[in-house]
Design a protein around this motif. Structure first.
Motif, PDB file in Angstrom:
ATOM      1  N   MET A   1      -8.077   4.649   0.306  1.00 47.74           N
ATOM      2  CA  MET A   1      -7.418   4.164   1.174  1.00 47.74           C
ATOM      3  C   MET A   1      -8.284   3.784   2.278  1.00 47.74           C
ATOM      4  N   ARG A   2      -8.020   2.770   2.778  1.00 44.18           N
ATOM      5  CA  ARG A   2      -9.352   2.047   4.139  1.00 44.18           C
ATOM      6  C   ARG A   2      -8.396   1.391   4.863  1.00 44.18           C
ATOM      7  N   GLU A   3      -9.272   1.694   6.142  1.00 46.17           N
ATOM      8  CA  GLU A   3      -8.854   1.165   7.873  1.00 46.17           C
ATOM      9  C   GLU A   3      -9.164  -0.142   7.255  1.00 46.17           C
ATOM     10  N   VAL A   4      -8.591  -1.133   8.576  1.00 40.78           N
ATOM     11  CA  VAL A   4      -8.896  -2.347   9.019  1.00 40.78           C
ATOM     12  C   VAL A   4      -8.138  -2.017  10.422  1.00 40.78           C
ATOM     13  N   GLN A   5      -9.082  -3.284  11.330  1.00 46.21           N
ATOM     14  CA  GLN A   5      -8.604  -3.627  12.391  1.00 46.21           C
ATOM     15  C   GLN A   5      -7.420  -3.986  12.632  1.00 46.21           C
ATOM     16  N   SER A   6      -6.628  -4.301  13.311  1.00 46.62           N
ATOM     17  CA  SER A   6      -5.898  -4.958  13.990  1.00 46.62           C
ATOM     18  C   SER A   6      -5.424  -6.516  14.090  1.00 46.62           C
ATOM     19  N   SER A   7      -6.780  -6.919  14.353  1.00 49.23           N
ATOM     20  CA  SER A   7      -7.032  -8.486  14.467  1.00 49.23           C
ATOM     21  C   SER A   7      -7.682  -8.716  13.179  1.00 49.23           C
ATOM     22  N   ASP A   8      -8.343  -7.405  12.374  1.00 51.13           N
ATOM     23  CA  ASP A   8      -8.952  -8.476  10.773  1.00 51.13           C
ATOM     24  C   ASP A   8      -6.987  -8.470  10.231  1.00 51.13           C
ATOM     25  N   ALA A   9      -6.469  -7.524  10.232  1.00 50.12           N
ATOM     26  CA  ALA A   9      -5.180  -7.413   9.451  1.00 50.12           C
ATOM     27  C   ALA A   9      -4.186  -8.550   9.529  1.00 50.12           C
ATOM     28  N   LYS A  10      -3.820  -9.061  10.910  1.00 47.47           N
ATOM     29  CA  LYS A  10      -3.380 -10.320  10.571  1.00 47.47           C
ATOM     30  C   LYS A  10      -3.585 -11.075  10.411  1.00 47.47           C
ATOM     31  N   THR A  11      -5.412 -11.511  10.332  1.00 47.77           N
ATOM     32  CA  THR A  11      -5.709 -12.716   9.958  1.00 47.77           C
ATOM     33  C   THR A  11      -5.878 -12.688   8.002  1.00 47.77           C
ATOM     34  N   HIS A  12      -5.569 -11.406   7.647  1.00 47.94           N
ATOM     35  CA  HIS A  12      -6.081 -11.141   5.918  1.00 47.94           C
ATOM     36  C   HIS A  12      -4.517 -10.233   5.351  1.00 47.94           C
ATOM     37  N   LEU A  13      -3.424 -10.365   5.870  1.00 43.55           N
ATOM     38  CA  LEU A  13      -2.275 -10.192   6.171  1.00 43.55           C
ATOM     39  C   LEU A  13      -2.077 -10.129   4.073  1.00 43.55           C
ATOM     40  N   PRO A  14      -2.370 -11.755   3.513  1.00 41.36           N
ATOM     41  CA  PRO A  14      -2.077 -11.618   2.374  1.00 41.36           C
ATOM     42  C   PRO A  14      -3.133 -10.880   1.461  1.00 41.36           C
ATOM     43  N   GLN A  15      -4.001 -11.266   1.684  1.00 40.58           N
ATOM     44  CA  GLN A  15      -4.970 -10.357   0.844  1.00 40.58           C
ATOM     45  C   GLN A  15      -4.894  -8.841   0.751  1.00 40.58           C
ATOM     46  N   LEU A  16      -3.995  -8.107   2.404  1.00 39.68           N
ATOM     47  CA  LEU A  16      -3.908  -6.785   1.824  1.00 39.68           C
ATOM     48  C   LEU A  16      -3.202  -6.531   1.648  1.00 39.68           C
ATOM     49  N   LEU A  17      -1.671  -7.013   1.524  1.00 40.25           N
ATOM     50  CA  LEU A  17      -0.834  -6.840   0.526  1.00 40.25           C
ATOM     51  C   LEU A  17      -0.518  -7.075  -1.035  1.00 40.25           C
ATOM     52  N   ASP A  18      -1.759  -8.117  -1.039  1.00 42.52           N
ATOM     53  CA  ASP A  18      -2.088  -7.740  -2.754  1.00 42.52           C
ATOM     54  C   ASP A  18      -2.463  -6.936  -2.905  1.00 42.52           C
ATOM     55  N   GLU A  19      -3.208  -5.839  -2.165  1.00 36.82           N
ATOM     56  CA  GLU A  19      -4.492  -4.164  -2.489  1.00 36.82           C
ATOM     57  C   GLU A  19      -2.996  -3.053  -2.479  1.00 36.82           C
ATOM     58  N   VAL A  20      -1.983  -3.580  -1.610  1.00 40.98           N
ATOM     59  CA  VAL A  20      -1.759  -2.978  -1.482  1.00 40.98           C
ATOM     60  C   VAL A  20      -0.646  -2.895  -2.964  1.00 40.98           C
ATOM     61  N   GLU A  21      -0.011  -4.032  -3.171  1.00 47.19           N
ATOM     62  CA  GLU A  21       0.444  -3.772  -4.392  1.00 47.19           C
ATOM     63  C   GLU A  21      -0.438  -3.464  -6.257  1.00 47.19           C
ATOM     64  N   ARG A  22      -1.302  -3.582  -5.561  1.00 52.08           N
ATOM     65  CA  ARG A  22      -2.635  -2.392  -6.334  1.00 52.08           C
ATOM     66  C   ARG A  22      -2.449  -0.752  -6.542  1.00 52.08           C
ATOM     67  N   GLY A  23      -1.557  -0.587  -5.331  1.00 49.49           N
ATOM     68  CA  GLY A  23      -1.777   0.526  -5.070  1.00 49.49           C
ATOM     69  C   GLY A  23      -2.695   1.502  -3.927  1.00 49.49           C
ATOM     70  N   GLU A  24      -2.842   0.933  -3.828  1.00 49.81           N
ATOM     71  CA  GLU A  24      -4.132   0.757  -2.084  1.00 49.81           C
ATOM     72  C   GLU A  24      -3.446   1.589  -0.373  1.00 49.81           C
ATOM     73  N   THR A  25      -3.385   2.474   0.122  1.00 52.21           N
ATOM     74  CA  THR A  25      -3.170   2.437   0.611  1.00 52.21           C
ATOM     75  C   THR A  25      -4.127   1.900   1.992  1.00 52.21           C
ATOM     76  N   ILE A  26      -3.572   1.350   3.194  1.00 52.65           N
ATOM     77  CA  ILE A  26      -4.491   1.012   4.348  1.00 52.65           C
ATOM     78  C   ILE A  26      -3.329   1.040   5.750  1.00 52.65           C
ATOM     79  N   ILE A  27      -4.728   1.427   6.639  1.00 51.71           N
ATOM     80  CA  ILE A  27      -4.566   2.474   7.146  1.00 51.71           C
ATOM     81  C   ILE A  27      -5.162   0.577   8.817  1.00 51.71           C
TER      82      ILE A  27
END
Length: 81
Positions: A1-27
């Motif tokens: 599980m990892r934490e990401v600031q909302s501004s970074d999440a907005k910028t990197h959403l496609p990469q974050l979704l790839d991580e989630v697809e691999r089983g990661e939980t993002i806060i």
């Protein structure tokens, strides 16, 4: 599980979704406080696990039957001390 600031999440959403697809939980955090959680979709993950288990069962059927002694012997042959 990892934490990401909302501004970074907005910028990197496609990469974050790839991580989630691999089983990661993002806060997602805002000013250091958790505000959202992105988790893998459970039904898709369960189907993926079932497919992997089926592939493992198929693979095992193609393997020769080995005794424990044969397995341990092969394991020790690989070590060079």
């Amino acid at each position: 599980m990892r934490e990401v600031q909302s501004s970074d999440a907005k910028t990197h959403l496609p990469q974050l979704l790839d991580e989630v697809e691999r089983g990661e939980t993002i806060i997602i955090t805002r000013h250091g406080r958790p505000v959202a959680r992105i988790v893998p979709e459970s039904q898709g993950r369960e189907a993926e696990i079932r497919r992997a288990q089926a592939l493992i069962r198929e693979f095992r059927q193609t393997m020769p039957k080995l005794t424990l002694e044969e397995i341990l012997s092969a394991r020790h042959e690989g070590h060079k001390y």
